[in-house]
Design an enzyme around this catalytic site. Structure first.
Site, PDB file in Angstrom:
ATOM      1  N   CYS A 265      61.551 -11.907  25.630  1.00 38.88           N
ATOM      2  CA  CYS A 265      62.346 -11.018  26.501  1.00 38.88           C
ATOM      3  C   CYS A 265      62.040 -11.292  27.971  1.00 38.88           C
ATOM      4  O   CYS A 265      62.934 -11.278  28.823  1.00 38.88           O
ATOM      5  CB  CYS A 265      62.058  -9.554  26.168  1.00 38.88           C
ATOM      6  SG  CYS A 265      62.764  -9.055  24.580  1.00 38.88           S
TER       7      CYS A 265
ATOM      8  N   GLU B 165      67.097  -4.640  14.009  1.00 37.59           N
ATOM      9  CA  GLU B 165      66.364  -5.443  13.019  1.00 37.59           C
ATOM     10  C   GLU B 165      67.289  -5.902  11.895  1.00 37.59           C
ATOM     11  O   GLU B 165      68.419  -5.413  11.750  1.00 37.59           O
ATOM     12  CB  GLU B 165      65.189  -4.621  12.472  1.00 37.59           C
ATOM     13  CG  GLU B 165      64.190  -4.305  13.581  1.00 37.59           C
ATOM     14  CD  GLU B 165      62.969  -3.544  13.109  1.00 37.59           C
ATOM     15  OE1 GLU B 165      62.929  -3.112  11.939  1.00 37.59           O
ATOM     16  OE2 GLU B 165      62.054  -3.371  13.927  1.00 37.59           O
TER      17      GLU B 165
ATOM     18  N   CYS C 158      57.987  -8.451  25.064  1.00 36.06           N
ATOM     19  CA  CYS C 158      57.466  -9.689  24.461  1.00 36.06           C
ATOM     20  C   CYS C 158      57.821 -10.896  25.338  1.00 36.06           C
ATOM     21  O   CYS C 158      58.670 -10.810  26.238  1.00 36.06           O
ATOM     22  CB  CYS C 158      58.017  -9.867  23.048  1.00 36.06           C
ATOM     23  SG  CYS C 158      59.686 -10.527  22.979  1.00 36.06           S
TER      24      CYS C 158
ATOM     25  N   GLU D 270      65.276  -5.156  24.803  1.00 39.40           N
ATOM     26  CA  GLU D 270      65.470  -5.738  26.139  1.00 39.40           C
ATOM     27  C   GLU D 270      66.513  -6.839  26.106  1.00 39.40           C
ATOM     28  O   GLU D 270      67.396  -6.917  26.960  1.00 39.40           O
ATOM     29  CB  GLU D 270      64.146  -6.328  26.658  1.00 39.40           C
ATOM     30  CG  GLU D 270      63.065  -5.312  26.941  1.00 39.40           C
ATOM     31  CD  GLU D 270      62.150  -5.088  25.737  1.00 39.40           C
ATOM     32  OE1 GLU D 270      62.637  -5.061  24.593  1.00 39.40           O
ATOM     33  OE2 GLU D 270      60.943  -4.923  25.970  1.00 39.40           O
TER      34      GLU D 270
ATOM     35  N   ASN E  22      66.484  -2.027  19.873  1.00 34.94           N
ATOM     36  CA  ASN E  22      66.110  -3.106  18.938  1.00 34.94           C
ATOM     37  C   ASN E  22      66.955  -3.035  17.672  1.00 34.94           C
ATOM     38  O   ASN E  22      67.207  -1.964  17.137  1.00 34.94           O
ATOM     39  CB  ASN E  22      64.600  -3.108  18.648  1.00 34.94           C
ATOM     40  CG  ASN E  22      64.072  -1.810  18.079  1.00 34.94           C
ATOM     41  OD1 ASN E  22      64.586  -0.744  18.380  1.00 34.94           O
ATOM     42  ND2 ASN E  22      63.043  -1.900  17.260  1.00 34.94           N
TER      43      ASN E  22
ATOM     44  N   CYS F  75      65.078  -7.808  20.064  1.00 41.27           N
ATOM     45  CA  CYS F  75      64.441  -6.732  20.824  1.00 41.27           C
ATOM     46  C   CYS F  75      65.469  -5.988  21.685  1.00 41.27           C
ATOM     47  O   CYS F  75      66.501  -6.548  22.077  1.00 41.27           O
ATOM     48  CB  CYS F  75      63.398  -7.299  21.775  1.00 41.27           C
ATOM     49  SG  CYS F  75      61.978  -8.046  20.973  1.00 41.27           S
TER      50      CYS F  75
HETATM   51  N1  THU Z   1      60.509  -4.826  20.130  1.00 43.78           N
HETATM   52  C1  THU Z   1      61.369  -4.607  21.159  1.00 43.78           C
HETATM   53  O1  THU Z   1      62.522  -4.202  20.965  1.00 43.78           O
HETATM   54  N2  THU Z   1      60.920  -4.854  22.420  1.00 43.78           N
HETATM   55  C2  THU Z   1      59.663  -5.252  22.722  1.00 43.78           C
HETATM   56  O2  THU Z   1      59.358  -5.430  23.884  1.00 43.78           O
HETATM   57  C3  THU Z   1      58.683  -5.476  21.662  1.00 43.78           C
HETATM   58  C4  THU Z   1      59.170  -5.321  20.275  1.00 43.78           C
HETATM   59  C5  THU Z   1      60.987  -4.531  18.781  1.00 43.78           C
HETATM   60  C6  THU Z   1      61.170  -5.712  17.872  1.00 43.78           C
HETATM   61  C7  THU Z   1      61.036  -5.074  16.518  1.00 43.78           C
HETATM   62  O3  THU Z   1      62.291  -4.528  16.147  1.00 43.78           O
HETATM   63  C8  THU Z   1      60.070  -3.935  16.738  1.00 43.78           C
HETATM   64  O4  THU Z   1      60.058  -3.700  18.131  1.00 43.78           O
HETATM   65  C9  THU Z   1      58.664  -4.229  16.258  1.00 43.78           C
HETATM   66  O5  THU Z   1      58.186  -5.393  16.778  1.00 43.78           O
END
Ligand code: THU
Length: 167
Positions: free
Chosen positions: A115, A64, A112, A75, A62, A73
């Site tokens: 994804c 940010e 999520c 994925e 991930n 994310c």
């Molecule tokens: N996140 C992912 O990378 N994958 C997921 O399936 C759910 C959430 C990340 C997004 C964000 O950077 C952090 O987790 C918190 O939501």
């Protein structure tokens, strides 16, 4: 009125050690992927690893951003990397893991909706379901066969085609 029920089947393993060799190895790659997580805002690290038919591994974590919606994310980072660089080499499996120092993760982290939608697109593109392996350090391991386990009522783009063609 008719009521319908949908059954979703998935496998649960007590630990990574119960998995077959290839799946276990892919999970360790997901842990490796997590190291590159850029998550200063959520402090929630996520790693994803794709195993391609050739045996190649594609990584994602991930990423940010201070402008929150600009982040992505793990994925989708992995899946879009595949789409941009390896789309002729089908994805066999995707392992996803997460960790945070803030609290304990006792269940696998499930992907999520956005994804899952991207996963669905690429399953369709390669015409083959992708095995999804979800786990955290202190959680059981869940193994799902394809995005259909998550989204049985997925929107299919071929409905658009049917409309365009007037079928
Ligand atoms: N996140 C992912 O990378 N994958 C997921 O399936 C759910 C959430 C990340 C997004 C964000 O950077 C952090 O987790 C918190 O939501």
């Amino acid at each position: 009125m008719t009521e319908h029920q949908i059954e979703i089947n998935f496998k649960e393993y007590i630990s990574l050690n119960e998995l077959d060799k290839a799946s276990h190895a892919l999970c360790l790659e997901a842990v490796k992927a997590m190291e590159s997580s850029h998550s200063p805002y959520s402090k929630f690290r996520v790693g994803a690893a794709l195993r391609l038919q050739s045996g190649k591994i594609v990584y994602g974590s991930n990423q940010e951003n201070v402008a929150y919606p600009s982040g992505l994310c793990a994925e989708r980072v992995a899946l879009f990397t595949w789409g941009a660089n390896h789309a002729d080499d089908p994805i066999e499996a995707m392992a996803v893991t997460a960790a945070t120092d803030e609290f304990e993760l006792l269940k696998p982290v499930t992907s999520c909706g956005a994804c899952l939608q991207v996963l669905a697109e690429f399953e369709k593109k390669q015409n083959k379901p992708i095995e999804i392996i979800l786990f955290c350090n202190n959680s059981p391991v869940w193994v799902m066969n394809g995005v259909n386990s998550f989204l049985p009522f997925l929107f299919f783009e071929n409905r658009l085609n049917a409309e365009v063609k007037g079928l």
